[in-house]
Design a protein around this motif. Sequence first.
Motif, short mmCIF file in Angstrom:
data_model
loop_
_atom_site.label_atom_id
_atom_site.label_comp_id
_atom_site.label_asym_id
_atom_site.label_seq_id
_atom_site.Cartn_x
_atom_site.Cartn_y
_atom_site.Cartn_z
N LYS A 16 0.83 -1.20 0.00
CA LYS A 16 0.00 0.00 0.00
C LYS A 16 0.87 1.25 0.00
N ALA A 17 1.91 1.25 0.84
CA ALA A 17 2.82 2.40 0.88
C ALA A 17 3.51 2.59 -0.47
N GLU A 18 3.96 1.48 -1.05
CA GLU A 18 4.63 1.55 -2.35
C GLU A 18 3.69 2.12 -3.40
N HIS A 19 2.44 1.67 -3.38
CA HIS A 19 1.47 2.11 -4.39
C HIS A 19 1.21 3.61 -4.29
N VAL A 20 0.96 4.11 -3.09
CA VAL A 20 0.60 5.53 -2.98
C VAL A 20 1.79 6.43 -3.28
N LEU A 21 2.99 5.97 -2.98
CA LEU A 21 4.18 6.77 -3.31
C LEU A 21 4.43 6.78 -4.81
N ARG A 22 4.18 5.64 -5.46
CA ARG A 22 4.31 5.61 -6.93
C ARG A 22 3.25 6.48 -7.59
#
Length: 383
Positions: A50-56
């Motif tokens: 989830k963190a990776e997705h929102v940062l991307r």
Amino acid sequence: MTPFTFHTTPSICFGAGLLGRLGEIAAPLLGARILIVTDPGMMATDMPMKAEHVLREAGAEVHVFHDVTSDPTESVVISARDRMCALSATGVLGLGGGSSLDVAKLAAALAASGASLQDSYGIGNLPAGRLPLVLVPTTAGTGSEVTPIAIVTTGENEKSGVVSPVLLPDLAVLDPETTRGLPPHVTAATGIDAIVHAIESYCSTSTNNNPMSRALACEALRLMGQSLEAAVMTPGNMSARSDMLLGSLLAGQSFANSPVAAVHALAYPIGGRFKVPHGLSNALVLPHVLRFNIETAPKSYDKIAPILFPDLAGAGDMGSDFCDALSALSARCGLPTRLRDVGIDRDCLHVLAADALKQTRLLMNNPRKLVETDALRIYEAAW
């Protein structure tokens, strides 16, 4: 008033659902190439993804380092540092418990400064310079998101600390939702760890013990005293989870400036030699170290005992009752209460006592001077 210095994380965001808003909260700080530092246990959840997705979604290139171990070794820190350098990372996001946050802090500093890890141990030995850093704790225990401290396992059995304001992150993001899935025994052990931080900070003989640290410790104890058992027994109780996470942060701010003492000094060898989780190591020795301290320095403990346990207000023997209440709290939360319960043989207590006396950075803050024979007696009482 005695002069003091107070350092803490410059910016803190607290609230349910903030993990999903890292793109707007954290991405502007972290830049174009972000390394998420976490551990295999976290990878079994959806939080790193989830963190990776929102940062991307915010336009960053994102990579994940997920090799952090419990009680991380020097090799883990170096591997994380090397990964940051290989990626030319512009920012670091630490996501997880204290181990992941400590590795993220220290590796971000080493990657930017080029400093040697070996030369960084101790107080104030880390040179200036650090990659932009955001920390997201997923346990309510270490307070690492607001402390200038990183603990590393050195060799086979010992732990060493790096202490420097450089390790304070730019931003701490606390989302109580991230703690919802913690197993009861982890909630209990990390919660006791945070309680120890507040108790030891309040009673510390550090020359930097100060009114701000004491006030924060008291509020931390109030919050956690009313919420720890509820968080353990009813994991979905988000009010209790929120109180624990905020209490942990306040305790972290407190002990970051008025350092901890003999409870931690005696806990470190238990974790180093027997791989007992840090929070549980603290819980096992906590009441016994306090009994030792209270014999000669009862006043500070008398002040905080009824904050954590309101039923103790007006107790006849406040110190003894406080220690009994702490032991009973661990038991009610389902934690082992004796060293033998975690597989430690009595024959090993001499080695633990010798190891504990090496923790001079911590023992110097204890309200009562402690020598090796004292440490042995405390371990024997805890056995």
